[in-house]
Design a protein around this motif. Sequence first.
Motif, PDB file in Angstrom:
ATOM      1  N   HIS A 439       0.826  -1.209   0.000  1.00 33.15           N
ATOM      2  CA  HIS A 439       0.000   0.000   0.000  1.00 33.15           C
ATOM      3  C   HIS A 439       0.857   1.255   0.000  1.00 33.15           C
ATOM      4  CE1 HIS A 439      -2.728   3.103   1.745  1.00 33.15           C
ATOM      5  NE2 HIS A 439      -3.607   2.499   0.953  1.00 33.15           N
ATOM      6  N   SER A 441       3.406   1.893  -1.611  1.00 39.06           N
ATOM      7  CA  SER A 441       3.912   2.247  -2.940  1.00 39.06           C
ATOM      8  C   SER A 441       2.963   3.150  -3.709  1.00 39.06           C
ATOM      9  CB  SER A 441       4.182   0.975  -3.756  1.00 39.06           C
ATOM     10  OG  SER A 441       2.976   0.269  -3.995  1.00 39.06           O
ATOM     11  N   ARG A 442       1.668   3.079  -3.357  1.00 41.05           N
ATOM     12  CA  ARG A 442       0.675   3.926  -4.034  1.00 41.05           C
ATOM     13  C   ARG A 442      -0.383   4.399  -3.032  1.00 41.05           C
ATOM     14  NH1 ARG A 442      -1.494   0.747  -9.202  1.00 41.05           N
ATOM     15  NH2 ARG A 442      -2.823   2.604  -9.254  1.00 41.05           N
ATOM     16  N   PRO A 443      -0.011   5.150  -2.033  1.00 44.00           N
ATOM     17  CA  PRO A 443      -0.958   5.534  -0.982  1.00 44.00           C
ATOM     18  C   PRO A 443      -2.068   6.447  -1.466  1.00 44.00           C
ATOM     19  CG  PRO A 443       1.103   6.761  -0.767  1.00 44.00           C
ATOM     20  CD  PRO A 443       1.315   5.738  -1.830  1.00 44.00           C
ATOM     21  N   GLU A 444      -1.870   7.093  -2.614  1.00 39.93           N
ATOM     22  CA  GLU A 444      -2.881   8.046  -3.094  1.00 39.93           C
ATOM     23  C   GLU A 444      -4.068   7.356  -3.753  1.00 39.93           C
ATOM     24  OE1 GLU A 444      -0.246   6.928  -6.399  1.00 39.93           O
ATOM     25  OE2 GLU A 444       0.089   7.598  -4.340  1.00 39.93           O
ATOM     26  N   SER A 445      -3.925   6.085  -4.112  1.00 40.40           N
ATOM     27  CA  SER A 445      -4.992   5.354  -4.802  1.00 40.40           C
ATOM     28  C   SER A 445      -6.054   4.902  -3.810  1.00 40.40           C
ATOM     29  CB  SER A 445      -4.408   4.145  -5.534  1.00 40.40           C
ATOM     30  OG  SER A 445      -5.437   3.350  -6.083  1.00 40.40           O
ATOM     31  N   SER A 446      -7.319   5.184  -4.109  1.00 39.47           N
ATOM     32  CA  SER A 446      -8.415   4.815  -3.203  1.00 39.47           C
ATOM     33  C   SER A 446      -8.664   3.309  -3.183  1.00 39.47           C
ATOM     34  CB  SER A 446      -9.701   5.547  -3.614  1.00 39.47           C
ATOM     35  OG  SER A 446     -10.051   5.222  -4.961  1.00 39.47           O
ATOM     36  N   ASP A 447      -8.336   2.635  -4.298  1.00 46.33           N
ATOM     37  CA  ASP A 447      -8.560   1.189  -4.380  1.00 46.33           C
ATOM     38  C   ASP A 447      -7.354   0.379  -3.927  1.00 46.33           C
ATOM     39  OD1 ASP A 447     -11.061   1.625  -5.398  1.00 46.33           O
ATOM     40  OD2 ASP A 447     -10.442   1.430  -7.504  1.00 46.33           O
ATOM     41  N   TRP A 448      -6.253   1.039  -3.628  1.00 46.64           N
ATOM     42  CA  TRP A 448      -5.025   0.316  -3.377  1.00 46.64           C
ATOM     43  C   TRP A 448      -5.037  -0.426  -2.047  1.00 46.64           C
ATOM     44  CZ3 TRP A 448      -2.253  -1.646  -6.733  1.00 46.64           C
ATOM     45  CH2 TRP A 448      -0.922  -2.036  -6.517  1.00 46.64           C
ATOM     46  N   SER A 449      -5.842  -0.007  -1.078  1.00 47.18           N
ATOM     47  CA  SER A 449      -5.947  -0.747   0.189  1.00 47.18           C
ATOM     48  C   SER A 449      -6.539  -2.126  -0.048  1.00 47.18           C
ATOM     49  CB  SER A 449      -6.795   0.020   1.202  1.00 47.18           C
ATOM     50  OG  SER A 449      -8.118   0.178   0.726  1.00 47.18           O
ATOM     51  N   HIS A 451      -6.309  -3.801  -3.106  1.00 48.35           N
ATOM     52  CA  HIS A 451      -5.356  -4.576  -3.901  1.00 48.35           C
ATOM     53  C   HIS A 451      -4.123  -4.973  -3.081  1.00 48.35           C
ATOM     54  CE1 HIS A 451      -7.516  -4.302  -7.649  1.00 48.35           C
ATOM     55  NE2 HIS A 451      -7.621  -2.987  -7.530  1.00 48.35           N
ATOM     56  N   SER A 452      -3.697  -4.134  -2.158  1.00 46.08           N
ATOM     57  CA  SER A 452      -2.545  -4.494  -1.325  1.00 46.08           C
ATOM     58  C   SER A 452      -2.856  -5.708  -0.459  1.00 46.08           C
ATOM     59  CB  SER A 452      -2.128  -3.310  -0.454  1.00 46.08           C
ATOM     60  OG  SER A 452      -3.166  -2.938   0.432  1.00 46.08           O
TER      61      SER A 452
END
Length: 519
Positions: A439, A441-449, A451-452
């Motif tokens: 997470h 690596s791309r904390p700004e993405s809303s969907d990344w939580s 996918h992480s």
Amino acid sequence: MEPKGSESPSPTVSSPRCSMASVSALDDMYPSHSLASLTPNAADTPSIPPKRAYIAVAVLCYINLLNYMERYTVAGVLSIIQTVFALSDSTAGLLQTMFIVSLSLLAPVFGYFGDRYNRKHIIIGGLIVWFACAAGSSFVGPSHFWLLVLLRSLVGVGEASYSTLAPTIIADLFTGSKRSLIICIFYICIPVGSGLGYITGAGTAALTRDWRWALRITPILGLVGLALLVFLCPHPPREATETQGEGVGKRSSYLKDIKYILKIKSYVWSTLGVTALAFLTGALAFWMPTFLSRAHVTQGIRPPCTNEPCDPTDSLIFGVVTVATGIIGGVTGSALSRHFRDKMPNADPFICVVGMIGSVPCLFITIFVASASIPATYVFIFIGELLLSLNWAVLADMLLYVVMPTRRATAEALQIIVGHLLGDAGSPFLLGVISDAIHASRPESSDWSFHSLQYSLLLLPFVGILGGVFFLFASFYVAEDRNAVQQLLTGATATVELGTMKNHLDTTADAEKELNVPT
């Protein structure tokens, strides 16, 4: 007495077939106690009446249900706890990790004392600590997360005492196929209790609009179980079923117990398999409701939870699935074991191989289909959990028949400490750490939580394959180890008969000598 001058026939005795190797093995299994305590006369009846034994099992199953409900009530409200305490995934995983570490480290202590002292009294003491700490954890405020972690760790004290000793009490109440059936029922409580933990945790939080009440349910229900245990559950003599009710009094040293247990190859390999199973199911059970909740957010079905209360739907559905698969899988696994065991001596570990390896494709599909279809995700969760649930009762029964009765509590404790410390103690935290790292690596993405966490879950199928390999190795040795225990128990009977006959002859000779009876 015969008239003087008549001859008194000397008794003729045929010695039972008992080799010196059997006697030597028995000395190692049952050191320093009277052999007469091993096998009483056939006319003797079991020390615990059957009706009372069944009542005791009902009480033990009820408490075991609460045992696993307690473990997963936190998982049922994890999203809320993360919101209230502002926790990252790795920090949230500490709640389960510290609880399991405490349970694992204390299991050998309770195993040692359980093989030597009154197991019922030890369990009662452990339950009191369990219920007090579980209730106390519900009063912790948002600024004292460390205290919540500490109290959850202390809950493991009570659960360690119960998980280690309760199966050995059941083993001393029943034997043979009846014991297999009872053990099946007892271990079905693992997935059923886990599922009820999600349901009661999430349901109570939704009804009361306060997550703290979710942690108070099991202590309240536990007081009922504690009273039932005190008044209705007996403490049978160890090995009561193997010795027709008498049991064995004295014990060997702890070091000798450990050496004996580690020489049982099927036990060692199955313990490694249990460790892989615990790693997989522990991480799956702790993170799956949260994973499903994030999947709903990713698909735009619901908004993210920012304030209490959060939507409990995922925990409730996952709990129902876990209960259903636990019952169906446990009964199916036990039925397969009873059906194939006589035809195939190593059937039990093979059932575990099928359960572990068969769940792997279901896990892969579950992880990747969650972003597209929630209903399809639940279908594959159901199939995967069903296959994993085949193992629980089979594993418990396998441990009981490859380990001598006087070492069962110690064997249970060793399997608990290895399985939990290397399994579900670390897996929730480890997956949380991996998720946080991805997470970041791309904390700004809303969907990344979402996918992480999704990518961190990919570790689980590989652990499932490894567990299947461990159970496959166990299958090579299980028949030999089971036969060794049966031969030692048979040797105990023969040795006792020989000793009893010798004592009888010695007593007769002494009496005749005192009465001047010619021989």
